[in-house]
Design an enzyme around this catalytic site. Sequence first.
Site, PDB file in Angstrom:
ATOM      1  N   ASP A 122       0.816  -1.211   0.000  1.00  0.00           N
ATOM      2  CA  ASP A 122       0.000   0.000   0.000  1.00  0.00           C
ATOM      3  C   ASP A 122       0.858   1.274   0.000  1.00  0.00           C
ATOM      4  OD1 ASP A 122      -1.144  -2.321   1.338  1.00  0.00           O
ATOM      5  OD2 ASP A 122      -2.913  -1.105   1.730  1.00  0.00           O
ATOM      6  N   GLU A 169      -4.630   2.291  -2.896  1.00  0.00           N
ATOM      7  CA  GLU A 169      -5.836   2.837  -2.273  1.00  0.00           C
ATOM      8  C   GLU A 169      -5.554   3.919  -1.227  1.00  0.00           C
ATOM      9  OE1 GLU A 169      -8.209   1.380   0.551  1.00  0.00           O
ATOM     10  OE2 GLU A 169      -6.538   0.933   1.873  1.00  0.00           O
ATOM     11  N   ASN A 170      -4.294   4.078  -0.825  1.00  0.00           N
ATOM     12  CA  ASN A 170      -3.922   5.133   0.130  1.00  0.00           C
ATOM     13  C   ASN A 170      -3.014   6.182  -0.495  1.00  0.00           C
ATOM     14  OD1 ASN A 170      -3.577   2.426   2.363  1.00  0.00           O
ATOM     15  ND2 ASN A 170      -5.220   3.926   2.530  1.00  0.00           N
ATOM     16  N   ASN A 189     -10.579  -0.561   0.763  1.00  0.00           N
ATOM     17  CA  ASN A 189     -11.690   0.105   1.435  1.00  0.00           C
ATOM     18  C   ASN A 189     -11.723   1.611   1.187  1.00  0.00           C
ATOM     19  OD1 ASN A 189      -9.280  -0.184   3.187  1.00  0.00           O
ATOM     20  ND2 ASN A 189     -10.430   1.107   4.597  1.00  0.00           N
ATOM     21  N   HIS A 190     -10.611   2.194   0.719  1.00  0.00           N
ATOM     22  CA  HIS A 190     -10.601   3.621   0.367  1.00  0.00           C
ATOM     23  C   HIS A 190     -10.696   3.824  -1.148  1.00  0.00           C
ATOM     24  CE1 HIS A 190     -10.030   4.875   4.429  1.00  0.00           C
ATOM     25  NE2 HIS A 190      -8.836   4.318   4.545  1.00  0.00           N
TER      26      HIS A 190
END
Length: 264
Positions: free
Chosen positions: A8, A39-40, A68-69
């Site tokens: 990530d 996603e981050n 999830n983001h």
Amino acid sequence: MKILMIGDVVGELGRRTLRDYLAQCVQIYTPDMVIVNGENAANNGRGMNRSIAQEFFSLGVHCITLGNHAWGQPEIFDFIDREQRIVRPANYPSDSPGNGYTILSTPAGKVAVVNLMGRALMSTLDCPFVKIDAVLQKIPTSAFVFVDMHAETTSEKQAMGWYLDGRASAVIGTHTHVQTGDARILSKGTGFLTDVGMVGPYDGILGMKREAVIRRYVTQLPVRFEVATGRSQLNAVYLELDRQTKMTKKIKTIRIDDEHPLMG
């Protein structure tokens, strides 16, 4: 088939760290495919926009997975449907934008990259175990199958690894930002790692400024988290897959920071 999976990427520091080290990693490991969890990657650590995706592709990334983001930056809705090199969790509702898996061609063969999200301590989504069974029915047997299992608990990620043992080439966990020490090949040939780790701040807590995280635990009050600055780290995993069986022959974790310089 050689695959390099980068953990990530968190914030601007994570993107800068990727710029600093990816070319060297590629030179050493010569992967046929580079996969990055993005996603981050936005400045605030939530989501990804078009310019970030374009930067990753320009650096030599072949596929970006999310989590999830995935919807953390509104701009994602403008292009995710048209970009086959980006996958969001397949077990989001069926009418969600984007794709839960993609099949990409490389000189060494086709790779199906599947993104799944766990449900334990996370959002209430469709069952990832039921979803992956449906997805596998759509993937040709000639393709390698690489699964990014984006989940909170180690048990759910390990359960997915064993569930797919012999059916997926590799199951690599993301989301918890701490690289685990259990890289291995399961009994039927699936390469597995509970969590690949992260790219970005070395001195934060999961990439965030540690003072804010500590304050949250001490006071139990809402606290705004911000991406940390300072020293950086890059965590990744390298896999070699057999062209005949489509299973993993070798798996090796990679960690780069001040105490662990990049070495061949």
